[in-house]
Structure formats: C-alpha cells, structure tokens
Design an enzyme around this catalytic site. Structure first.
Site, PDB file in Angstrom:
ATOM      1  CB  CYS A 173      -0.093  -4.966  -1.508  1.00  0.00           C
ATOM      2  SG  CYS A 173       0.958  -3.545  -1.103  1.00  0.00           S
ATOM      3  CG  HIS A 211      -2.654  -2.537  -4.703  1.00  0.00           C
ATOM      4  ND1 HIS A 211      -3.273  -3.083  -3.609  1.00  0.00           N
ATOM      5  CD2 HIS A 211      -1.560  -1.901  -4.230  1.00  0.00           C
ATOM      6  CE1 HIS A 211      -2.589  -2.784  -2.514  1.00  0.00           C
ATOM      7  NE2 HIS A 211      -1.535  -2.062  -2.861  1.00  0.00           N
ATOM      8  CD  GLU A 230      -6.390  -4.287  -5.164  1.00  0.00           C
ATOM      9  OE1 GLU A 230      -5.743  -5.130  -5.820  1.00  0.00           O
ATOM     10  OE2 GLU A 230      -5.959  -3.768  -4.116  1.00  0.00           O
TER      11      GLU A 230
END
Lengths: 252, 219
Positions: free
Chosen positions: B97, B201, B203
């Site tokens: 990001c 993202h 994650e």
C-alpha cells in the site's frame, strides 16, 4: 469493478456480542472473535466491532479484544466506541485495527476528524453518524448511542466530515434500525450523490431484497447488518449468491 | 528410502528453513504493522518488527507495510535513515500500500520525493465527470487483480478479489505485475529485481492474500 461489501456488525458490551432493538433491550449473542472468524470464513467482506456502551459509560476502547480479533481474522475490520483522542486511535491501530470509527466524539469536536485524517490518513477514519428522521429531507444527528439529539443536520454533517478528511461514512438510521423493513434508501442515495467518499448503509436489513435495494436505489457502497446474521436469519453465502444473481457486483 | 522417512525429513527441513529464515517488518511512525505480523503468523512463519538497521539489512525477507500519509512518512524515514537502508536492500522486499507508493519516484500526496526504486509517479484518483455510477475515492474494498506476472503471483489467483484502501495510484508501466480497473486500469502490483510491491493489502485479502504472502515468503 469494485464489489459491493457485506459487513456484519458486532456490537460489543463487556466483551460479548450483543444486539439491541432500536439500541435498547440488549441481548448477548456470542464471542466476538469466534463470530468474526465465522463470518470471515462465510465470505463477509469486512467486519465492524462497536463498543456500544463505551461512550455512555465513559469507558475506553477494548484494545485487548482488538488484538485477539486481529490475530484470528484475515479480512479488514473497523473498531469504534469511545475513541475521543489520537492516542485512542493509535492504540487501536497498533492492536491491529484497520480503521477506526468515530461518532459522538466527532460531533462534539469536529476537529478530531481533521486531526485523525492528518495523522493516520483518511483511509483509517470512518465517521459514523446515527441520525433520526425529522421531516422531508431533514434528519437530526444524535449522539451517545442515539440517546441525545443534536442541532447538527445529517447531510451538512456528512459533508463536513468528508471535507475534514473522513475516508468513509457509516450512516445508521435510528428510525430503521432493528425494524427490518429495509434501509433508509432515499436518504442514502441523497448522501451518495452529495459525497465522493464511500457510504456504509446501516439499519433496517430484514431480507436479501433489502440489500439489493440498498445497493441500487440506496446507491450504497456497503451494507451493514447485525441481528439477521447473528440470529442466522440470512446466511452470508446465500445473500451473496442472491446478489450476484440479481446483477450486483459481489465477491464470492 | 521409505516414504514415511522422506516425509519426516522434508518436514524437518521445512521446519528448519522456517525457523532459520528471518523475516522483518519495518517499524516506523505509522503502519498496519501488527496486521502484517499476524498474517505471517497465521501462515506458520515468524517475523520480527524492527527499526534496527542491522536486523533489516541481515534479514532474509523484508516487509515494508503501509497505512499513513506520504509526506509525514517520508520525513520520518529520511530523518531516521531507514529510507536509505530500504533502497539499498538486496534480499526480497515487499512494499504494501503506502509502502509501494513510497518505493516510487514521487507522490502527489504532499508533493514529496520518494525512494525512486520504481521510476513511477504516484497520482491522486480523479473522479470521473460526470459520475453517473457514483464512483468514490478512496478506492476502498474488494476489487479484482488481472494480467498477473512475476514471482509472487500464480495463475490460480488470476482475476481474484483482493482488498484495497487508497486514494493515490500508480499508472501501468514496465514494472506492472498486476492490473486493477478503477476509474482507469492501474498498477495493483509492481516488481523490479528484488523489490515487490502491492497496492492492495495481502494481509487482509482472505485466502487469496495468504497465497500471495506465502509465495513471497517462499522466494
């Protein structure tokens, strides 16, 4: 194309998920971490955890619970309730929250939105607005879990929040919340036309059709609901399949 | 060799590889550091969150996560010297990001010079005029990644949804390894030599994100 988001909301009181009818009559429905992980597995696009009693009782936010949530869940989640200073937000960011939602504290101190946006970036800052319909296009913004009406008006306040740097608006209609007769689509569409940031619609979901309506007539970017998911009235995979079949862009 | 023994041996090798591999997550003034750390743990790996130059330089893998504002973050990274360290790393580095944006040459967010690993400029999304579909900025939510290339993607995730939150973007160019369509087709991932970057993202992108992170950690 960006998918419309389905967001289960977990209202938290004393570490348990609860859901009231029109913000009262609170009932416990389960462990937030377990429930959150279950929803993520089922295809929820995001989760919201609101410490609903935090403002009222002056409690600070639930950093430890947030840490547990962050460890176990692989989709984004927003936390709110009792956030009134930068250091509250900072603690939640470090605990693993993806976004914070500010509500009453922003109404009382609008500069808070600007400060949060400047410090963490707009994307981290959701402004939640609980509003009650007055007449025509007039809605009054309420604070403290919907208990206290203010002199702020919904659309002007939403616009101000955007201008101050809010990344998203979570709009709950107090008139629709818990009633299960559909979202406040007219007000939502008006807000969507007025703002250029995403709008999460909250309050009123009772059927799968209500979600279709909120994404079409209501022009919402995300639909949030609690009890229909908690009480297993609508399963998220069924809802998402239905929406896909009626032509809504959705992540399966 | 009996297959059971082979399995045991493979498992032991894998365990040793995992435990000896040092992954660091760069700690700085803002960032969703714990989220990235949690995701790595869920995959069965370990990582250390650190701002110590020595640990970063010696790590096998470096992750540079990001949530925050470009100018403030660049100020901090320049002041602490972390910026220069990141630029010079030779092991696989993954920017996420804001991390990806800071690896470019310049960001419109505060008009700030960045690391210049990727010779690309970071620009703000302009809303279409007129805007009949009520397109919003930030680009927030789940969108598809397509035309995947490079070492952290594989064909099993072509066209899948991942999670984005950003208002600034990088145009498609020579380093683009994933493309996403929002207002225009733009770079949702970049790769150059040992530097990898995703605008989304991983994650927070459910199972698809886990696959991408896992591919990076296995490099």
């Amino acid at each position: 194309m960006l998918a419309k988001r389905i967001i289960p909301c977990l209202d938290i009181k004393n570490g348990q998920t609860v859901k009231g009818i029109k913000f009262l009559e609170i009932k416990e429905v389960g462990d937030p971490v377990e429930l959150g992980a279950f929803y993520a597995e089922q295809g929820a696009d995001e989760l919201v955890f609101l410490d609903i009693t935090a403002t009222h009782e002056g409690r600070k936010t639930f950093v430890d619970l947030v840490k547990r949530i962050a460890k176990n869940i692989n989709i984004p989640f927003t936390v709110g309730g009792g956030i009134s200073e930068l250091k509250d937000a900072d603690a939640l960011l470090n605990a693993g929250a993806d976004k914070i939602s500010i509500n009453s504290s922003a109404v009382k101190n609008p500069q808070l939105i600007s400060d949060m946006a400047e410090h963490f970036g707009s994307q981290f800052v959701v402004t939640a607005i609980d509003a009650k319909h007055l007449h025509g296009n007039e809605w009054t913004v309420t604070v403290n879990g919907g208990r206290i009406p203010t002199d702020k008006r919904l659309f002007a306040w939403a616009k101000e929040a955007e201008e101050r740097g809010a990344g998203e608006i979570l709009f709950t209609s107090m008139d629709h919340d818990g009633v299960k007769q559909g979202f406040a689509n007219e007000a939502l569409a008006k807000m969507s036309d007025l703002l250029s940031i995403p709008i999460i619609a909250s309050g009123g979901a009772g059927s799968m059709e209500h979600f279709k309506e909120v994404f079409t007539a209501g022009k919402a970017d995300a639909g949030l609901a609690a009890s229909i998911f908690h009480y297993k009235e609508i399963a998220i995979p069924d809802l998402k399949n239905y929406l896909k079949n009626v032509g809504i862009e959705i992540r399966l | 060799m009996p297959s059971q023994k082979v399995d045991t041996l493979l498992a032991r090798n894998r365990k040793e590889r995992f435990s000896s591999m040092k992954t660091v997550i760069i700690k700085y003034n803002a960032g969703n550091i714990r989220s990235v750390n949690n995701a790595i743990h869920r995959l069965g790996y370990k990582a250390e969150i650190t701002a110590e130059p020595d640990k970063i330089v010696k790590a096998d893998k470096v992750i540079f996560p990001g949530v925050g504002e470009a100018t403030k973050t660049m100020d901090y990274l320049n002041k602490t010297g972390l910026g220069n360290i990141i630029k010079e790393l030779k092991q696989p580095v993954l920017g996420i990001c804001l991390g990806m944006q800071l690896m470019c040459s310049h960001s419109e967010e505060g008009d700030v010079a960045c690391f210049d690993i990727f010779a690309e400029k970071v620009k703000k999304f302009n809303l279409p005029i007129p805007n009949p579909d009520n397109i919003k900025v930030p680009h927030m939510g789940w969108n598809r990644i397509h035309d995947l290339k490079g070492d952290i993607f594989d064909s099993s995730i072509e066209g899948e949804y991942v999670y984005f939150v950003h208002s600034y973007f990088v145009a498609t160019g020579v380093h683009t390894t994933a493309t996403t369509d929002y207002i225009l087709p733009y770079s949702s991932a970049l790769q150059k030599d040992n530097f990898f970057a995703t605008q989304f993202h991983p994650e927070k992108s459910g199972k698809v994100g886990e696959k991408i992170l896992s591919n990076f950690l296995k490099l």
